[in-house]
Design a protein around this motif. Structure first.
Motif, PDB file in Angstrom:
ATOM      1  N   ARG A 109      36.338   7.680  16.646  1.00 58.65           N
ATOM      2  CA  ARG A 109      35.215   7.189  15.856  1.00 58.65           C
ATOM      3  C   ARG A 109      35.660   6.705  14.478  1.00 58.65           C
ATOM      4  N   GLN A 110      36.707   7.319  13.969  1.00 65.35           N
ATOM      5  CA  GLN A 110      37.191   6.951  12.637  1.00 65.35           C
ATOM      6  C   GLN A 110      37.997   5.644  12.661  1.00 65.35           C
ATOM      7  N   SER A 111      38.608   5.316  13.810  1.00 62.43           N
ATOM      8  CA  SER A 111      39.488   4.137  13.886  1.00 62.43           C
ATOM      9  C   SER A 111      39.137   3.270  15.091  1.00 62.43           C
ATOM     10  N   PRO A 112      37.929   2.710  15.122  1.00 59.31           N
ATOM     11  CA  PRO A 112      37.507   1.933  16.289  1.00 59.31           C
ATOM     12  C   PRO A 112      38.341   0.685  16.513  1.00 59.31           C
ATOM     13  N   GLU A 113      38.974   0.182  15.458  1.00 54.21           N
ATOM     14  CA  GLU A 113      39.736  -1.058  15.585  1.00 54.21           C
ATOM     15  C   GLU A 113      40.985  -0.893  16.463  1.00 54.21           C
ATOM     16  N   LEU A 114      41.421   0.338  16.682  1.00 54.78           N
ATOM     17  CA  LEU A 114      42.641   0.561  17.463  1.00 54.78           C
ATOM     18  C   LEU A 114      42.513   0.091  18.902  1.00 54.78           C
ATOM     19  N   VAL A 115      41.308   0.166  19.474  1.00 55.38           N
ATOM     20  CA  VAL A 115      41.129  -0.215  20.876  1.00 55.38           C
ATOM     21  C   VAL A 115      40.546  -1.608  21.032  1.00 55.38           C
ATOM     22  N   ALA A 116      40.270  -2.278  19.929  1.00 52.24           N
ATOM     23  CA  ALA A 116      39.642  -3.600  19.989  1.00 52.24           C
ATOM     24  C   ALA A 116      40.497  -4.574  20.793  1.00 52.24           C
ATOM     25  N   ASN A 117      39.815  -5.415  21.579  1.00 55.32           N
ATOM     26  CA  ASN A 117      40.431  -6.511  22.334  1.00 55.32           C
ATOM     27  C   ASN A 117      41.238  -6.060  23.545  1.00 55.32           C
ATOM     28  N   THR A 118      41.201  -4.782  23.887  1.00 52.97           N
ATOM     29  CA  THR A 118      41.883  -4.322  25.101  1.00 52.97           C
ATOM     30  C   THR A 118      41.203  -4.928  26.319  1.00 52.97           C
ATOM     31  N   LEU A 153      33.686 -10.149  21.569  1.00 49.80           N
ATOM     32  CA  LEU A 153      34.744 -10.288  22.579  1.00 49.80           C
ATOM     33  C   LEU A 153      36.041  -9.627  22.138  1.00 49.80           C
ATOM     34  N   HIS A 154      36.412  -9.789  20.896  1.00 43.38           N
ATOM     35  CA  HIS A 154      37.686  -9.259  20.410  1.00 43.38           C
ATOM     36  C   HIS A 154      37.509  -8.020  19.535  1.00 43.38           C
ATOM     37  N   ARG A 155      36.317  -7.432  19.595  1.00 48.97           N
ATOM     38  CA  ARG A 155      36.021  -6.252  18.787  1.00 48.97           C
ATOM     39  C   ARG A 155      35.843  -5.013  19.659  1.00 48.97           C
ATOM     40  N   SER A 156      35.748  -3.882  19.011  1.00 48.04           N
ATOM     41  CA  SER A 156      35.277  -2.674  19.680  1.00 48.04           C
ATOM     42  C   SER A 156      33.811  -2.488  19.312  1.00 48.04           C
ATOM     43  N   VAL A 157      33.087  -1.818  20.192  1.00 43.09           N
ATOM     44  CA  VAL A 157      31.647  -1.630  20.010  1.00 43.09           C
ATOM     45  C   VAL A 157      31.313  -0.154  20.194  1.00 43.09           C
ATOM     46  N   ALA A 158      30.432   0.353  19.372  1.00 42.22           N
ATOM     47  CA  ALA A 158      29.947   1.726  19.518  1.00 42.22           C
ATOM     48  C   ALA A 158      28.469   1.689  19.892  1.00 42.22           C
ATOM     49  N   LEU A 159      28.057   2.586  20.765  1.00 47.50           N
ATOM     50  CA  LEU A 159      26.657   2.690  21.145  1.00 47.50           C
ATOM     51  C   LEU A 159      25.912   3.572  20.149  1.00 47.50           C
ATOM     52  N   THR A 160      24.634   3.290  19.983  1.00 38.46           N
ATOM     53  CA  THR A 160      23.762   4.215  19.274  1.00 38.46           C
ATOM     54  C   THR A 160      23.297   5.274  20.267  1.00 38.46           C
ATOM     55  N   ALA A 161      22.694   6.340  19.771  1.00 38.79           N
ATOM     56  CA  ALA A 161      22.177   7.380  20.661  1.00 38.79           C
ATOM     57  C   ALA A 161      21.121   6.807  21.609  1.00 38.79           C
ATOM     58  N   PRO A 180      33.671   4.507  20.313  1.00 39.09           N
ATOM     59  CA  PRO A 180      33.717   3.040  20.346  1.00 39.09           C
ATOM     60  C   PRO A 180      34.719   2.576  21.414  1.00 39.09           C
ATOM     61  N   SER A 181      34.418   1.458  22.037  1.00 41.79           N
ATOM     62  CA  SER A 181      35.265   0.946  23.110  1.00 41.79           C
ATOM     63  C   SER A 181      35.404  -0.562  23.006  1.00 41.79           C
ATOM     64  N   PRO A 182      36.441  -1.127  23.601  1.00 36.45           N
ATOM     65  CA  PRO A 182      36.597  -2.585  23.576  1.00 36.45           C
ATOM     66  C   PRO A 182      35.481  -3.261  24.357  1.00 36.45           C
ATOM     67  N   ALA A 183      34.952  -4.330  23.802  1.00 39.38           N
ATOM     68  CA  ALA A 183      33.900  -5.079  24.488  1.00 39.38           C
ATOM     69  C   ALA A 183      34.465  -6.068  25.503  1.00 39.38           C
ATOM     70  N   ARG A 184      35.734  -6.402  25.363  1.00 42.28           N
ATOM     71  CA  ARG A 184      36.317  -7.458  26.182  1.00 42.28           C
ATOM     72  C   ARG A 184      36.159  -7.231  27.692  1.00 42.28           C
ATOM     73  N   PRO A 185      36.378  -6.016  28.234  1.00 44.86           N
ATOM     74  CA  PRO A 185      36.188  -5.831  29.675  1.00 44.86           C
ATOM     75  C   PRO A 185      34.775  -6.162  30.149  1.00 44.86           C
ATOM     76  N   ILE A 186      33.780  -5.920  29.299  1.00 42.49           N
ATOM     77  CA  ILE A 186      32.405  -6.230  29.691  1.00 42.49           C
ATOM     78  C   ILE A 186      32.217  -7.735  29.809  1.00 42.49           C
ATOM     79  N   PHE A 187      32.764  -8.489  28.868  1.00 40.78           N
ATOM     80  CA  PHE A 187      32.721  -9.948  28.955  1.00 40.78           C
ATOM     81  C   PHE A 187      33.467 -10.436  30.196  1.00 40.78           C
ATOM     82  N   GLN A 188      34.603  -9.835  30.487  1.00 37.38           N
ATOM     83  CA  GLN A 188      35.399 -10.248  31.638  1.00 37.38           C
ATOM     84  C   GLN A 188      34.664  -9.993  32.954  1.00 37.38           C
ATOM     85  N   ALA A 189      34.020  -8.850  33.067  1.00 36.28           N
ATOM     86  CA  ALA A 189      33.280  -8.541  34.293  1.00 36.28           C
ATOM     87  C   ALA A 189      32.074  -9.462  34.442  1.00 36.28           C
ATOM     88  N   ALA A 190      31.409  -9.754  33.322  1.00 31.75           N
ATOM     89  CA  ALA A 190      30.219 -10.607  33.367  1.00 31.75           C
ATOM     90  C   ALA A 190      30.562 -12.026  33.813  1.00 31.75           C
TER      91      ALA A 190
END
Length: 266
Positions: A51-60, A136-144, A170-180
């Motif tokens: 949660r502190q470093s969401p950018e680490l997984v961005a664009n995976t 696409l190249h970011r990580s995304v966190a969900l709200t509750a 937070p997780s990379p958004a890229r796989p969601i774009f790829q699946a879509a």
């Protein structure tokens, strides 16, 4: 000489940390297996650090993650059973199709190339990522609230909120774009070798109330394997949502997986 224990590789999906598999790892260890739950590429060791470093997984990407788990499996002494949830389920299918596993279990797997249904609930679940093309190249966190719709819709609100606080990252958004976009991309990373008849057995599991990977998606996934003579089975859990691997009913799903493995001599 002691008998070697069959390795098991647990692969989590987006928005949950690898440590969410901890109860499964403990159960499978007690059942005589040698389980591991590796993190995704660059995923921090803990939920708090993630949660502190969401950018680490961005664009995976899907392939980035799949390649990472190939290397994990290559380092094992034997072909493992691969068990994945959500995008971890999609990766499980890819790896099994490539011959990396003795068997695979894909729980509420993400949509692979060739699967056509696109339920409205699935679209709404994906909006936190797909709603902004720049993600696409970011990580995304969900709200509750978003977690409750995508994961905890079949749970009391209190339990959904507790799971969100405990495991959501937070997780990379890229796989969601790829699946879509998979059905519009010739060499999509969401493509799986569903025709392979020499692979190990595959169990697909769906939660009947799942919003993120609706049951119709898993049913359509099963049909993609019609050209393979390898064992491919589907088990549906009524009244369960996308949280079925981490909520109060996780043991029912885990026990069903253990029973299925024993039925296939694994």
């Amino acid at each position: 000489m002691t008998e070697s224990r069959r390795p098991v590789v647990f692969i989590h999906g987006l928005f949950l940390h690898a440590s969410s598999w901890s109860p499964w790892v403990e159960l499978f260890t007690e059942a005589g297996y040698a389980p591991v739950a590796p993190r995704w590429p660059n995923e921090p060791e803990t939920v708090a650090e993630s949660r502190q470093s969401p950018e680490l997984v961005a664009n995976t990407s899907i392939e980035d993650a799949t390649s990472h788990f190939r290397k994990v499996i290559d380092g094992l002494d034997d072909r493992p059973i691969i068990i994945g949830h959500s995008f971890g389920g999609l990766i499980t299918e890819k790896l099994l199709g490539e011959g990396y596993g003795a068997a695979g279990v894909a729980i509420d797997p993400a949509q692979i190339k060739g699967v056509l249904p696109l339920p409205l609930a699935q679209l709404r679940s994906a909006l936190p990522a797909l709603g902004n093309p720049a993600n696409l190249h970011r990580s995304v966190a969900l709200t509750a609230k978003e977690f409750r719709f995508g994961f905890g819709n079949a749970l009391p609100a209190e339990e959904s909120d507790e799971l969100f606080e405990k495991w959501s990252v937070p997780s990379p958004a890229r796989p969601i774009f790829q699946a879509a976009a998979a059905n519009f991309v010739m060499h999509s990373e969401a493509k799986v070798d569903t025709a392979n008849s020499t692979r190990g057995p595959l169990l697909l599991i769906s939660g009947a109330e799942d919003h993120t990977a609706p049951a119709v998606i898993t049913e359509s996934t099963l049909k993609q394997y019609r050209d393979s003579t390898a064992v491919t089975e589907l088990r549906a859990f009524e009244g369960r949502g996308h949280s079925l691997t981490v909520d109060h009913g996780w043991r029912e799903v885990a026990d069903a997986v253990l029973t299925w493995l024993k039925e296939h001599g694994l």
